[in-house]
Motif scaffolding. Structure first.
Motif, mmCIF file in Angstrom:
data_model
loop_
_atom_site.group_PDB
_atom_site.id
_atom_site.type_symbol
_atom_site.label_atom_id
_atom_site.label_comp_id
_atom_site.label_asym_id
_atom_site.label_seq_id
_atom_site.Cartn_x
_atom_site.Cartn_y
_atom_site.Cartn_z
ATOM 1 N N SER A 1 -34.326 106.832 -20.083
ATOM 2 C CA SER A 1 -35.466 107.596 -20.607
ATOM 3 C C SER A 1 -36.565 106.702 -21.167
ATOM 4 O O SER A 1 -37.678 107.170 -21.404
ATOM 5 C CB SER A 1 -34.990 108.556 -21.708
ATOM 6 O OG SER A 1 -34.323 107.846 -22.750
ATOM 7 N N ALA A 2 -36.275 105.403 -21.356
ATOM 8 C CA ALA A 2 -37.279 104.484 -21.903
ATOM 9 C C ALA A 2 -38.310 104.070 -20.863
ATOM 10 O O ALA A 2 -39.319 103.460 -21.198
ATOM 11 C CB ALA A 2 -36.605 103.234 -22.474
ATOM 12 N N GLY B 1 -28.390 105.880 -32.493
ATOM 13 C CA GLY B 1 -28.311 106.489 -31.178
ATOM 14 C C GLY B 1 -29.682 106.759 -30.597
ATOM 15 O O GLY B 1 -30.678 106.797 -31.307
ATOM 16 N N VAL B 2 -29.713 106.941 -29.260
ATOM 17 C CA VAL B 2 -30.981 107.161 -28.570
ATOM 18 C C VAL B 2 -31.659 108.441 -29.063
ATOM 19 O O VAL B 2 -32.888 108.508 -29.170
ATOM 20 C CB VAL B 2 -30.739 107.246 -27.046
ATOM 21 C CG1 VAL B 2 -32.046 107.504 -26.313
ATOM 22 C CG2 VAL B 2 -30.099 105.960 -26.543
ATOM 23 N N CYS B 3 -30.855 109.446 -29.375
ATOM 24 C CA CYS B 3 -31.428 110.733 -29.783
ATOM 25 C C CYS B 3 -32.211 110.635 -31.090
ATOM 26 O O CYS B 3 -33.014 111.518 -31.400
ATOM 27 C CB CYS B 3 -30.315 111.771 -29.920
ATOM 28 S SG CYS B 3 -29.027 111.328 -31.098
ATOM 29 N N LEU C 1 -31.710 99.355 -22.914
ATOM 30 C CA LEU C 1 -32.420 100.600 -23.197
ATOM 31 C C LEU C 1 -32.005 101.675 -22.202
ATOM 32 O O LEU C 1 -31.712 101.364 -21.041
ATOM 33 C CB LEU C 1 -33.936 100.382 -23.125
ATOM 34 C CG LEU C 1 -34.570 99.544 -24.240
ATOM 35 C CD1 LEU C 1 -36.035 99.304 -23.931
ATOM 36 C CD2 LEU C 1 -34.411 100.218 -25.590
ATOM 37 N N PRO C 2 -31.981 102.926 -22.607
ATOM 38 C CA PRO C 2 -31.594 104.011 -21.689
ATOM 39 C C PRO C 2 -32.661 104.261 -20.632
ATOM 40 O O PRO C 2 -33.794 103.791 -20.742
ATOM 41 C CB PRO C 2 -31.440 105.215 -22.638
ATOM 42 C CG PRO C 2 -32.371 104.908 -23.772
ATOM 43 C CD PRO C 2 -32.307 103.428 -23.954
ATOM 44 N N VAL D 1 -34.299 108.186 -31.797
ATOM 45 C CA VAL D 1 -35.551 107.439 -31.574
ATOM 46 C C VAL D 1 -36.518 108.315 -30.790
ATOM 47 O O VAL D 1 -36.181 108.790 -29.701
ATOM 48 C CB VAL D 1 -35.289 106.128 -30.808
ATOM 49 C CG1 VAL D 1 -36.577 105.331 -30.659
ATOM 50 C CG2 VAL D 1 -34.227 105.302 -31.508
ATOM 51 N N LEU E 1 -39.252 109.649 -28.201
ATOM 52 C CA LEU E 1 -39.475 109.197 -26.829
ATOM 53 C C LEU E 1 -40.664 108.255 -26.729
ATOM 54 O O LEU E 1 -40.645 107.291 -25.956
ATOM 55 C CB LEU E 1 -39.688 110.410 -25.920
ATOM 56 C CG LEU E 1 -39.833 110.112 -24.426
ATOM 57 C CD1 LEU E 1 -38.592 109.409 -23.898
ATOM 58 C CD2 LEU E 1 -40.076 111.402 -23.648
ATOM 59 N N LEU F 1 -32.185 100.900 -31.540
ATOM 60 C CA LEU F 1 -31.530 102.154 -31.179
ATOM 61 C C LEU F 1 -30.772 102.745 -32.357
ATOM 62 O O LEU F 1 -30.534 103.953 -32.399
ATOM 63 C CB LEU F 1 -30.590 101.924 -29.989
ATOM 64 C CG LEU F 1 -31.294 101.514 -28.687
ATOM 65 C CD1 LEU F 1 -30.270 101.227 -27.605
ATOM 66 C CD2 LEU F 1 -32.258 102.591 -28.242
ATOM 67 N N LYS G 1 -30.384 96.458 -30.304
ATOM 68 C CA LYS G 1 -29.285 97.196 -30.939
ATOM 69 C C LYS G 1 -29.752 97.828 -32.242
ATOM 70 O O LYS G 1 -29.438 98.989 -32.543
ATOM 71 C CB LYS G 1 -28.102 96.257 -31.193
ATOM 72 C CG LYS G 1 -26.884 96.952 -31.780
ATOM 73 C CD LYS G 1 -25.734 95.983 -31.957
ATOM 74 C CE LYS G 1 -24.522 96.683 -32.563
ATOM 75 N NZ LYS G 1 -23.382 95.730 -32.761
ATOM 76 N N LEU H 1 -39.529 104.875 -27.599
ATOM 77 C CA LEU H 1 -38.681 104.335 -26.536
ATOM 78 C C LEU H 1 -39.520 103.799 -25.384
ATOM 79 O O LEU H 1 -39.235 102.727 -24.829
ATOM 80 C CB LEU H 1 -37.742 105.424 -26.017
ATOM 81 C CG LEU H 1 -36.401 105.614 -26.734
ATOM 82 C CD1 LEU H 1 -35.648 106.781 -26.134
ATOM 83 C CD2 LEU H 1 -35.540 104.353 -26.666
#
Length: 527
Positions: free
Chosen positions: A368-369, A324-326, A365-366, A328, A330, A321, A318, A333
């Motif tokens: 995209s990770a 938000g994911v945006c 994790l999303p 971090v 790539l 991140l 938590k 991630l």
């Protein structure tokens, strides 16, 4: 009415009672003068009780010497803080003026004299904390430390040339003095004797003066470890709380991630405040991509059933991140995703790990990770194998963490024959493979497709036959030709896999075949 007090009894903090001449002391002290003036009647002796006299009996004795010697007193680094605090307390302007003038001598003190003065000062905190003298001493200390990092320190005596810089290097070897690392850290050991209050003032001033944050953080970790040697459990908690608070004021990129984890493990055995624990976990979580598997394998708190502290890792994620994911990158991630795959495989065999917690770890994790979900599949397979008593619905909930589109053909093939997984999961795997084939065939629009995709889920048996037209390409397009031919090969291979999956799907629906396990390393819980 005229007063004839000759003797004045002064009880200093219950330590000692001094008998002094009232007229002599009151002529220098505004406080004593008022106390004597408020007394009525005629008496030969008056008693005054001080419960908070700065410096105690030692400080009051310095005051009386000043009064009886008619303001002739030798001010040294060892007594300047006592004299200054006592002068303020007793309202002695003459003495205050003398100590103020002595501030100019701070730059001429030796390093050892400066340390001695600050050690005496910390005995007088918090009263001494508001004095200009303390700021002068701390400022001088930081200046000398900064100078030593730029030039090789060498022992010297108090000078009168205006520089006044002397460093505590008398016992260091010549070889060590030449070391860059030593020049940056030689002062660590000298400041360990200071209490946390004084260290906090020092660090605050260092940060304000743009001191190297990396050096500050190294000192704070050194300070914490050194003070722990003789500290009680309560004192250890206070030390960690103070150090964490100071680390929070630094640039986290300059703070050792490994040292933060070490402090957390030590802090787990102390009564840290929740606020401090949250700050420490937040600092660790924000740099989770730097962690290793061993870092995350923290034993669960006493009284909990799981082997490892899964909730702690979820809090790390938590914090990682953050907003938000945006926010971090790539690359970070992906590192965190690879780390979590390893962690999932380690905790999966824990028979007391609930499905909801395991799923929470997977989806924390999303998508995209992860480029591939094979690692997640391996962990889910282990979990379902150990937790064979789960209902079909519970198994499907765990499988919700799988992104079938990101499974390799080998993993999809294994899944369709894996009796640990519910049949619905195998159907989804086949549908995912069909979707992959469609996408690939669309990408090869330069080639001729003579047959549509087979409909595996509905029992269709049509084949995909790909005929490559003769390429009429120039030499300059050889690369494109090779690319298209490679894509043709991939489609043919995927077609073979899909045919196999069709056959196996029919078998899965009728009778579940024994699963064969892929050769992978066994998690620690299984070893």
């Amino acid at each position: 009415m005229e007063h004839f007090f000759l003797d004045l009894e002064v009880d200093v903090n219950g330590e000692e009672v001094f008998v002094v001449n009232a007229r002599v002391v009151s002529s220098y002290s505004g406080k004593i003068s008022r106390l004597v003036g408020k007394s009525e009647g005629v008496a030969l002796r008056l008693k005054v009780i001080f419960n908070d006299f700065p410096g105690g009996a030692e400080g009051f004795e310095l005051i009386t010497r000043f009064c009886y010697s008619k303001r002739k007193v030798i001010i040294t680094p060892l007594n300047i803080f006592n004299l200054t605090c006592a002068a303020h307390f007793m309202e002695m302007e003459n003495l205050s003026d003398l100590t103020e003038k002595s501030l100019q001598e701070v730059r001429y003190w030796s390093w050892h004299e400066l340390l001695a003065a600050l050690k005496k000062c910390q005995e007088l905190l918090p009263r001494a904390g508001s004095l200009a003298l303390l700021d002068k001493c701390l400022d001088s200390l930081i200046g000398r430390v900064a100078s030593s990092c730029e030039t090789s320190p060498s022992p010297s005596v108090s000078s009168s040339d205006g520089s006044g810089i002397r460093l505590s290097c008398d016992t260091r070897s010549t070889e060590s003095l030449k070391s860059g690392a030593f020049r940056a850290t030689w002062w660590f050991e000298d400041l360990v004797a200071f209490g946390t209050d004084l260290i906090q003032m020092l660090v605050k001033l260092m940060v304000a003066k743009n001191f190297d944050n990396g050096i500050i953080s190294r000192f704070l970790f050194y300070y914490q470890k050194s003070r722990f040697a003789s500290a009680s459990a309560d004192d250890k908690a206070k030390i960690i709380e103070a150090v964490v608070d100071m680390l929070g004021s630094l640039d986290l990129r300059c703070v050792s991630y490994r040292s933060l984890f070490g402090m957390l493990r030590v802090g787990l055995n102390t009564s840290l405040s929740q606020c401090t624990r949250d700050k420490l976990e937040g600092m660790i979580g924000s740099q989770l991509d730097q962690a290793t598997l061993d870092d995350l394998l923290v034993p669960s708190p006493v009284g909990t059933s799981c082997l490892y502290d899964v909730n702690l890792v979820l809090r790390f994620l938590k914090s990682f991140l953050g907003k938000g994911v945006c926010c971090v990158p790539l690359s970070r991630l992906r590192k965190a995703g690879a780390l979590m795959d390893l962690f999932l495989a380690e905790v999966a065999p824990d028979p007391r790990l609930k499905p909801s917690k395991f799923l929470a770890l997977i989806i924390a994790l999303p998508d995209s990770a992860r480029d591939s979900c094979d690692g997640v599949y391996y962990a889910v397979n282990l979990y379902l194998e150990v937790h064979s008593g789960l209902s079909e619905d519970q198994k499907m909930k765990v499988c919700c963490g799988l992104t079938y589109e990101k499974l390799s053909p080998q993993a999809l093939d294994h899944l369709t024959r894996n009796t640990n997984f519910p049949p619905k999961s195998a159907v989804q795997a086949v549908a995912s493979q069909q979707h992959k084939l469609k996408s690939l065939l669309q990408d090869t629009s330069h080639a001729t497709l003579t047959s549509p995709l087979l409909e595996a889920a509905s029992g269709g048996s049509k084949q995909v036959v790909l005929y490559a037209k003769k390429f009429n390409l120039t030499d300059e397009n050889e690369k494109l030709k090779a690319h298209l031919q490679g894509m043709q090969w991939r489609v043919v291979e995927l077609e073979k896999v899909c045919r196999k999956m069709q056959v196996q799907m029919t078998k899965v629906m009728k009778s579940r075949m024994a699963s064969h396990n892929s050769a992978k390393s066994v998690p620690r819980l299984c070893s």
